[in-house]
Write a protein that holds these residues in place. Sequence first.
Motif, PDB file in Angstrom:
ATOM      1  N   GLY A  12       0.554   3.729  -3.185  1.00  0.00           N
ATOM      2  CA  GLY A  12      -0.146   5.059  -3.125  1.00  0.00           C
ATOM      3  C   GLY A  12      -1.348   4.547  -2.330  1.00  0.00           C
ATOM      4  N   SER A  47      -4.203   9.164  -8.148  1.00  0.00           N
ATOM      5  CA  SER A  47      -3.085   8.290  -8.159  1.00  0.00           C
ATOM      6  C   SER A  47      -3.010   7.252  -6.879  1.00  0.00           C
ATOM      7  N   LEU A  48      -3.984   7.421  -5.859  1.00  0.00           N
ATOM      8  CA  LEU A  48      -3.697   6.421  -4.978  1.00  0.00           C
ATOM      9  C   LEU A  48      -4.219   5.042  -5.064  1.00  0.00           C
ATOM     10  N   SER A  49      -3.612   4.121  -5.733  1.00  0.00           N
ATOM     11  CA  SER A  49      -4.232   2.722  -6.062  1.00  0.00           C
ATOM     12  C   SER A  49      -4.556   2.071  -4.923  1.00  0.00           C
ATOM     13  N   GLU A  61       3.927   1.339  -1.344  1.00  0.00           N
ATOM     14  CA  GLU A  61       4.454   1.748  -2.395  1.00  0.00           C
ATOM     15  C   GLU A  61       3.598   2.015  -3.432  1.00  0.00           C
ATOM     16  N   GLU A  73       0.651  -1.185   0.114  1.00  0.00           N
ATOM     17  CA  GLU A  73      -0.013   0.019  -0.092  1.00  0.00           C
ATOM     18  C   GLU A  73       0.892   1.210  -0.043  1.00  0.00           C
ATOM     19  N   GLU A 120       3.300   7.387  -0.809  1.00  0.00           N
ATOM     20  CA  GLU A 120       3.353   6.691  -2.061  1.00  0.00           C
ATOM     21  C   GLU A 120       4.832   6.743  -2.295  1.00  0.00           C
ATOM     22  N   ASP A 121       5.241   5.377  -3.122  1.00  0.00           N
ATOM     23  CA  ASP A 121       6.641   5.245  -3.548  1.00  0.00           C
ATOM     24  C   ASP A 121       7.428   4.823  -2.344  1.00  0.00           C
ATOM     25  N   PHE A 145      -3.325  14.219  -5.447  1.00  0.00           N
ATOM     26  CA  PHE A 145      -3.475  12.620  -4.844  1.00  0.00           C
ATOM     27  C   PHE A 145      -4.859  11.979  -5.332  1.00  0.00           C
ATOM     28  N   ARG A 190       4.217  11.347   1.640  1.00  0.00           N
ATOM     29  CA  ARG A 190       4.270  12.437   0.584  1.00  0.00           C
ATOM     30  C   ARG A 190       3.643  13.699   1.267  1.00  0.00           C
TER      31      ARG A 190
END
Length: 410
Positions: free
Chosen positions: A202, A318-320, A200, A198, A219-220, A315, A224
């Motif tokens: 996002g 982008s939050l998969s 990683e 998670e 994220e990543d 965001f 962030r």
Amino acid sequence: MAQIIVGLDIGTSKVCALVASVEENGDVNILGLAKSPCDGFIRGGIFNIDTISRAIRNVISMVENQSGEAVKKVIVGVAGSDIKGILSTSVITTRAPNHEITKEDVARLIQDAKNVRYPSDKIILHTLPQEFKVDGIEHIKDPIGMIGIRVEATVHIVTASVSLIENFRRTVNRAGLEVEEFVFQPLASAYSVLEPEEIEIGVALIDIGAGTTDVAVFEDGILRYTGSLPIAGERITGDIRKAFRIQKYLAEELKVKEGYAYLDAITEDKSIIVHGIGSREPFEITRSMLCQVIQPRVEEIFEILYEEHLRKQGFARSLSAGIVLTGGTALLKGIVELASKKFEMPARLGIPTKGFAGGFLEEVQNPIYSTAAGLVLYKAEEIKQGMKSKGSIINETVKKLKDFFKTIFG
Ligand SMILES: Nc1ncnc2c1ncn2[C@@H]1O[C@H](COP(=O)(O)OP(=O)(O)OP(=O)(O)O)[C@@H](O)[C@H]1O
Ligand SMILES: [Mg+2]
């Protein structure tokens, strides 16, 4: 020999402490867990040192009895709108050709990045390296060992107000304890409730407590963004109290026992008898009537979070891994389904279920303990790293960064 860690969460509705041991084999065992209701702390406002320190002494003596350990030092979690994140960059250039970037270079970059200008009433709580650029190559997470002449670092500096930190320190000292370290709460909670994948791909970790709702975006593999709003469980209780003209403790009881955050989640619209104020007759309401009071407030919280803290910060798309809800208010029935619908993202409940080998394992699995459990796991990770790399000179900051996305999440 086992090392003892004590996490202390001073929330707006309760104080809670968790004592754990880090064994030589790396196992973390919970030796004591206790909470005490306490309303001496209002984020950004009143700080009743006496009331809070009494509650601290109370929980500490409970965990001392459970664990048989005398507590002297505690790790304290801090959160709220006083905490701000700033992005800072720094650069070093090396003259030597084929220079291999060292730990010391990275430590210097991070140290330089800390020299960013921030208001004098703030202090740095955390220095979290985001990414590096080596001779124009971007998005490098760990440049150590690479060959390069110009190295740039982007660092997320988390600052807190000096008065907030000093008030916490005084309160803890008044309880006869020392602060070993202050840790930003969402960073700690990430250790107890988030999965490495998670972090990683996002995720937004949303802690809905009593006084505040805190959001942290990962994220990543890194933190962030963080934000906070002063609306949470207490406001919902206040809404119920006003809507049905009942006492606060009854409103709280109604919310906890029968409260739903989402009308569609009510399967049986049961009726509930409510006691009126003073000599007024008891009266009857239904679960859906109660939900009609709760849902708009929870929707308001979600709308502010989405608009101000996710969409405006870039965001929203982008939050998969979507949303993870934690904190006591995340126990409201139907809230996860409502979050998923409002944010149009996957959502789940975040409960401390991992990281501990034994002791109080069932008791800790409650979202009100995410912070206390996370504080202990955060520190335990540092101790375990120390066990592995005894004698080597690794800069604290670099070590923590590595812990964060390599050791437990790697
Ligand atoms: N089962 C439940 N259903 C709904 N709400 C609940 C439930 N259990 C606890 N709460 C609410 O959760 C809140 C307390 O949560 P938590 O312990 O996370 O807050 P806190 O850490 O004291 O506050 P903050 O983090 O805002 O400073 C209270 O408002 C309480 O009413
Ligand atoms: Mg809290």
